[in-house]
Design a protein around this motif. Structure first.
Motif, PDB file in Angstrom:
ATOM      1  N   ALA A  30       0.826  -1.207   0.000  1.00 50.01           N
ATOM      2  CA  ALA A  30       0.000   0.000   0.000  1.00 50.01           C
ATOM      3  C   ALA A  30       0.862   1.261   0.000  1.00 50.01           C
ATOM      4  O   ALA A  30       0.474   2.280  -0.594  1.00 50.01           O
ATOM      5  N   LEU A  31       2.012   1.205   0.645  1.00 43.85           N
ATOM      6  CA  LEU A  31       2.898   2.378   0.668  1.00 43.85           C
ATOM      7  C   LEU A  31       3.349   2.784  -0.725  1.00 43.85           C
ATOM      8  O   LEU A  31       3.562   3.961  -0.997  1.00 43.85           O
ATOM      9  N   THR A  32       3.491   1.813  -1.597  1.00 46.29           N
ATOM     10  CA  THR A  32       3.956   2.129  -2.950  1.00 46.29           C
ATOM     11  C   THR A  32       2.905   2.908  -3.743  1.00 46.29           C
ATOM     12  O   THR A  32       3.247   3.572  -4.717  1.00 46.29           O
ATOM     13  N   ALA A  33       1.655   2.819  -3.341  1.00 42.69           N
ATOM     14  CA  ALA A  33       0.589   3.511  -4.056  1.00 42.69           C
ATOM     15  C   ALA A  33       0.423   4.961  -3.579  1.00 42.69           C
ATOM     16  O   ALA A  33      -0.275   5.738  -4.227  1.00 42.69           O
ATOM     17  N   LEU A  34       1.043   5.307  -2.464  1.00 44.82           N
ATOM     18  CA  LEU A  34       0.905   6.659  -1.937  1.00 44.82           C
ATOM     19  C   LEU A  34       1.812   7.625  -2.691  1.00 44.82           C
ATOM     20  O   LEU A  34       2.865   7.246  -3.202  1.00 44.82           O
ATOM     21  N   ALA A  35       1.385   8.860  -2.729  1.00 40.41           N
ATOM     22  CA  ALA A  35       2.155   9.890  -3.429  1.00 40.41           C
ATOM     23  C   ALA A  35       3.138  10.538  -2.456  1.00 40.41           C
ATOM     24  O   ALA A  35       3.072  11.721  -2.154  1.00 40.41           O
ATOM     25  N   LEU A  36       4.056   9.722  -1.948  1.00 36.42           N
ATOM     26  CA  LEU A  36       5.080  10.210  -1.036  1.00 36.42           C
ATOM     27  C   LEU A  36       6.425  10.212  -1.750  1.00 36.42           C
ATOM     28  O   LEU A  36       6.611   9.485  -2.727  1.00 36.42           O
ATOM     29  N   PRO A  37       7.366  10.996  -1.234  1.00 37.67           N
ATOM     30  CA  PRO A  37       8.706  10.963  -1.842  1.00 37.67           C
ATOM     31  C   PRO A  37       9.307   9.553  -1.762  1.00 37.67           C
ATOM     32  O   PRO A  37       9.092   8.839  -0.775  1.00 37.67           O
ATOM     33  N   PRO A  38      10.034   9.158  -2.789  1.00 37.05           N
ATOM     34  CA  PRO A  38      10.588   7.798  -2.828  1.00 37.05           C
ATOM     35  C   PRO A  38      11.456   7.455  -1.623  1.00 37.05           C
ATOM     36  O   PRO A  38      11.453   6.321  -1.155  1.00 37.05           O
ATOM     37  N   ARG A  39      12.174   8.426  -1.078  1.00 36.92           N
ATOM     38  CA  ARG A  39      13.011   8.147   0.095  1.00 36.92           C
ATOM     39  C   ARG A  39      12.176   7.825   1.318  1.00 36.92           C
ATOM     40  O   ARG A  39      12.555   6.981   2.135  1.00 36.92           O
ATOM     41  N   VAL A  40      11.046   8.473   1.447  1.00 36.18           N
ATOM     42  CA  VAL A  40      10.156   8.198   2.580  1.00 36.18           C
ATOM     43  C   VAL A  40       9.553   6.805   2.435  1.00 36.18           C
ATOM     44  O   VAL A  40       9.523   6.027   3.390  1.00 36.18           O
TER      45      VAL A  40
END
Length: 90
Positions: A30-40
């Motif tokens: 699920a984290l991969t689907a979020l629009a967060l910075p790749p490092r986070v």
């Protein structure tokens, strides 16, 4: 002769560990689907993998009954995870 209730408790603990591993794996996905910075996202996935490795060491390898070994393996996996996270920041 072994007490049947011990086997039931062991089976329950392994089933709970399995369920937690599934939940952590789904959280990683699920984290991969979020629009967060790749490092986070990378750091969060590494943290979830660290938690999963601790569960596997403690429950499936039965190191919960050998705290010194569990501590040693946990330390080495944690250091490896920190090195990976440091390299991902470069």
């Amino acid at each position: 002769m072994a007490d049947p209730s011990e086997n039931t408790l062991e089976t329950r603990a392994l089933t709970q560990a399995w369920g937690l591993l599934i939940a952590l794996s789904l959280s990683s996905a699920a984290l991969t689907a979020l629009a967060l910075p790749p490092r986070v996202v990378g750091g969060a996935i590494l943290l979830l993998a660290l938690v999963k490795s601790r569960i596997i060491l403690a429950r499936y390898l039965d190191l919960a009954h050998a705290p010194g070994w569990l501590r040693g393996f946990s330390l080495s996996v944690t250091l490896f995870t920190l090195i990976l996270f440091g390299l991902s920041l470069i």
